[in-house]
Motif scaffolding. Structure first.
Motif, PDB file in Angstrom:
ATOM      1  N   PRO A  13      15.863  -5.516  -2.697  1.00  0.00           N
ATOM      2  CA  PRO A  13      15.698  -4.055  -2.722  1.00  0.00           C
ATOM      3  C   PRO A  13      14.328  -3.611  -3.202  1.00  0.00           C
ATOM      4  O   PRO A  13      13.733  -2.680  -2.636  1.00  0.00           O
ATOM      5  N   ALA A  14      13.798  -4.254  -4.232  1.00  0.00           N
ATOM      6  CA  ALA A  14      12.476  -3.875  -4.744  1.00  0.00           C
ATOM      7  C   ALA A  14      11.395  -4.172  -3.713  1.00  0.00           C
ATOM      8  O   ALA A  14      10.467  -3.366  -3.515  1.00  0.00           O
ATOM      9  N   ALA A  15      11.503  -5.320  -3.055  1.00  0.00           N
ATOM     10  CA  ALA A  15      10.516  -5.675  -2.027  1.00  0.00           C
ATOM     11  C   ALA A  15      10.589  -4.714  -0.848  1.00  0.00           C
ATOM     12  O   ALA A  15       9.558  -4.308  -0.294  1.00  0.00           O
ATOM     13  N   MET A  16      11.804  -4.318  -0.470  1.00  0.00           N
ATOM     14  CA  MET A  16      11.968  -3.372   0.635  1.00  0.00           C
ATOM     15  C   MET A  16      11.393  -2.009   0.279  1.00  0.00           C
ATOM     16  O   MET A  16      10.791  -1.330   1.123  1.00  0.00           O
ATOM     17  N   ALA A  17      11.586  -1.598  -0.979  1.00  0.00           N
ATOM     18  CA  ALA A  17      11.052  -0.307  -1.417  1.00  0.00           C
ATOM     19  C   ALA A  17       9.527  -0.313  -1.358  1.00  0.00           C
ATOM     20  O   ALA A  17       8.901   0.659  -0.910  1.00  0.00           O
ATOM     21  N   VAL A  18       8.927  -1.414  -1.800  1.00  0.00           N
ATOM     22  CA  VAL A  18       7.471  -1.528  -1.750  1.00  0.00           C
ATOM     23  C   VAL A  18       6.993  -1.575  -0.294  1.00  0.00           C
ATOM     24  O   VAL A  18       6.001  -0.937   0.067  1.00  0.00           O
ATOM     25  N   LEU A 124      10.004  -9.641 -10.077  1.00  0.00           N
ATOM     26  CA  LEU A 124      10.723  -8.390  -9.857  1.00  0.00           C
ATOM     27  C   LEU A 124      10.024  -7.244 -10.586  1.00  0.00           C
ATOM     28  O   LEU A 124       9.839  -6.152 -10.034  1.00  0.00           O
ATOM     29  N   ASN A 125       9.627  -7.486 -11.823  1.00  0.00           N
ATOM     30  CA  ASN A 125       8.931  -6.468 -12.598  1.00  0.00           C
ATOM     31  C   ASN A 125       7.617  -6.060 -11.928  1.00  0.00           C
ATOM     32  O   ASN A 125       7.272  -4.875 -11.888  1.00  0.00           O
ATOM     33  N   GLU A 126       6.897  -7.027 -11.382  1.00  0.00           N
ATOM     34  CA  GLU A 126       5.640  -6.736 -10.689  1.00  0.00           C
ATOM     35  C   GLU A 126       5.883  -5.798  -9.505  1.00  0.00           C
ATOM     36  O   GLU A 126       5.126  -4.853  -9.273  1.00  0.00           O
ATOM     37  N   LEU A 127       6.938  -6.064  -8.758  1.00  0.00           N
ATOM     38  CA  LEU A 127       7.259  -5.204  -7.616  1.00  0.00           C
ATOM     39  C   LEU A 127       7.593  -3.791  -8.072  1.00  0.00           C
ATOM     40  O   LEU A 127       7.120  -2.804  -7.486  1.00  0.00           O
ATOM     41  N   VAL A 128       8.405  -3.685  -9.109  1.00  0.00           N
ATOM     42  CA  VAL A 128       8.830  -2.367  -9.594  1.00  0.00           C
ATOM     43  C   VAL A 128       7.635  -1.555 -10.084  1.00  0.00           C
ATOM     44  O   VAL A 128       7.452  -0.389  -9.701  1.00  0.00           O
ATOM     45  N   VAL A 129       6.810  -2.161 -10.923  1.00  0.00           N
ATOM     46  CA  VAL A 129       5.707  -1.422 -11.533  1.00  0.00           C
ATOM     47  C   VAL A 129       4.590  -1.131 -10.531  1.00  0.00           C
ATOM     48  O   VAL A 129       4.087  -0.001 -10.455  1.00  0.00           O
ATOM     49  N   HIS A 130       4.217  -2.123  -9.748  1.00  0.00           N
ATOM     50  CA  HIS A 130       3.138  -1.872  -8.791  1.00  0.00           C
ATOM     51  C   HIS A 130       3.613  -1.009  -7.633  1.00  0.00           C
ATOM     52  O   HIS A 130       2.795  -0.354  -6.968  1.00  0.00           O
ATOM     53  N   GLY A 131       4.915  -0.991  -7.384  1.00  0.00           N
ATOM     54  CA  GLY A 131       5.456  -0.026  -6.429  1.00  0.00           C
ATOM     55  C   GLY A 131       5.207   1.394  -6.919  1.00  0.00           C
ATOM     56  O   GLY A 131       4.813   2.278  -6.148  1.00  0.00           O
ATOM     57  N   TRP A 132       5.416   1.597  -8.215  1.00  0.00           N
ATOM     58  CA  TRP A 132       5.146   2.913  -8.801  1.00  0.00           C
ATOM     59  C   TRP A 132       3.664   3.251  -8.698  1.00  0.00           C
ATOM     60  O   TRP A 132       3.293   4.388  -8.354  1.00  0.00           O
ATOM     61  N   ASP A 133       2.800   2.264  -8.987  1.00  0.00           N
ATOM     62  CA  ASP A 133       1.363   2.488  -8.870  1.00  0.00           C
ATOM     63  C   ASP A 133       1.012   2.997  -7.474  1.00  0.00           C
ATOM     64  O   ASP A 133       0.270   3.967  -7.309  1.00  0.00           O
ATOM     65  N   LEU A 134       1.537   2.305  -6.481  1.00  0.00           N
ATOM     66  CA  LEU A 134       1.219   2.637  -5.095  1.00  0.00           C
ATOM     67  C   LEU A 134       1.797   3.994  -4.704  1.00  0.00           C
ATOM     68  O   LEU A 134       1.130   4.808  -4.056  1.00  0.00           O
TER      69      LEU A 134
END
Length: 198
Positions: A13-18, A124-134
């Motif tokens: 899910p996190a990868a799909m969101a990104v 997973l944390n990297e995806l969540v946080v850098h998703g927010w950055d983007l």
């Protein structure tokens, strides 16, 4: 073949969101600022591409050139084919962490050797946080899965309590209101101001 352990995080899910965020980034936004100091949108995309490859190989225990490089050693960037490359890596990353044995034993990422179970949580944390950055840098809505936010919060709060930075682009925690959303708490713990705007 996938893992049958439902207690392990699923990076899908996190990868799909990104991936959805990446798909909507326009060429005009590539040089725009982001919440990461010294990183433009293109650099966050480059970092996401690199970490997706590194943590994919970490899950598969393919230790080598992709896993032994310090992510802070150079400014990440993207090539002309960045969009399909990143899309493919964001598909391969969660698939690798669903493979048998991915969460077992030791592995390496970012030049650090540590338990694979910890590496999966960091990914997973990297995806969540850098998703927010983007999302924040490109003006897109962003709502990670609550279960993913819980995993990120647990990891980042433990790092904050121990006095350690989470590594990579994560700095000292930024204090947020105790009634803030879980996403804002995670973002604050990652060293970002949840109120940041371009």
């Amino acid at each position: 073949m996938t893992t049958t352990d439902d207690s392990l995080p699923d990076l899908g899910p996190a990868a799909m969101a990104v991936a959805a965020l990446v798909d909507r980034v326009t060429p005009e936004q590539l040089d725009d600022p982001t919440p990461c100091p010294d990183y433009a949108v293109r650099n966050v995309l480059g970092h996401l591409s690199g970490l997706s490859l590194a943590f994919r190989d970490a899950a598969l225990k393919h230790v080598g050139p992709t896993t032994d490089t310090d992510p802070g050693a150079s400014l990440p960037d993207i090539g002309e084919d960045w969009r399909p490359v990143l899309a493919a890596r964001l598909t391969e990353l969660p698939a690798a962490w669903r493979s048998p044995g991915a969460w077992d034993g030791m592995t390496q990422a970012g030049g650090v050797t540590f338990p694979a179970a910890d590496a999966g949580v960091v990914a997973l944390n990297e995806l969540v946080v850098h998703g927010w950055d983007l999302a924040r840098a490109t003006g897109q809505p962003y709502a990670p899965e609550p279960v993913d936010l819980e995993v990120a919060y647990t990891m980042l709060s433990a790092a904050a309590e121990s006095g350690e930075e989470a590594g990579g682009m994560f700095g000292p925690p930024v204090e947020v209101d105790e009634n803030a959303s879980l996403l804002d708490q995670v973002i604050g713990l990652s060293g970002r101001d949840p109120a940041w705007t371009p």
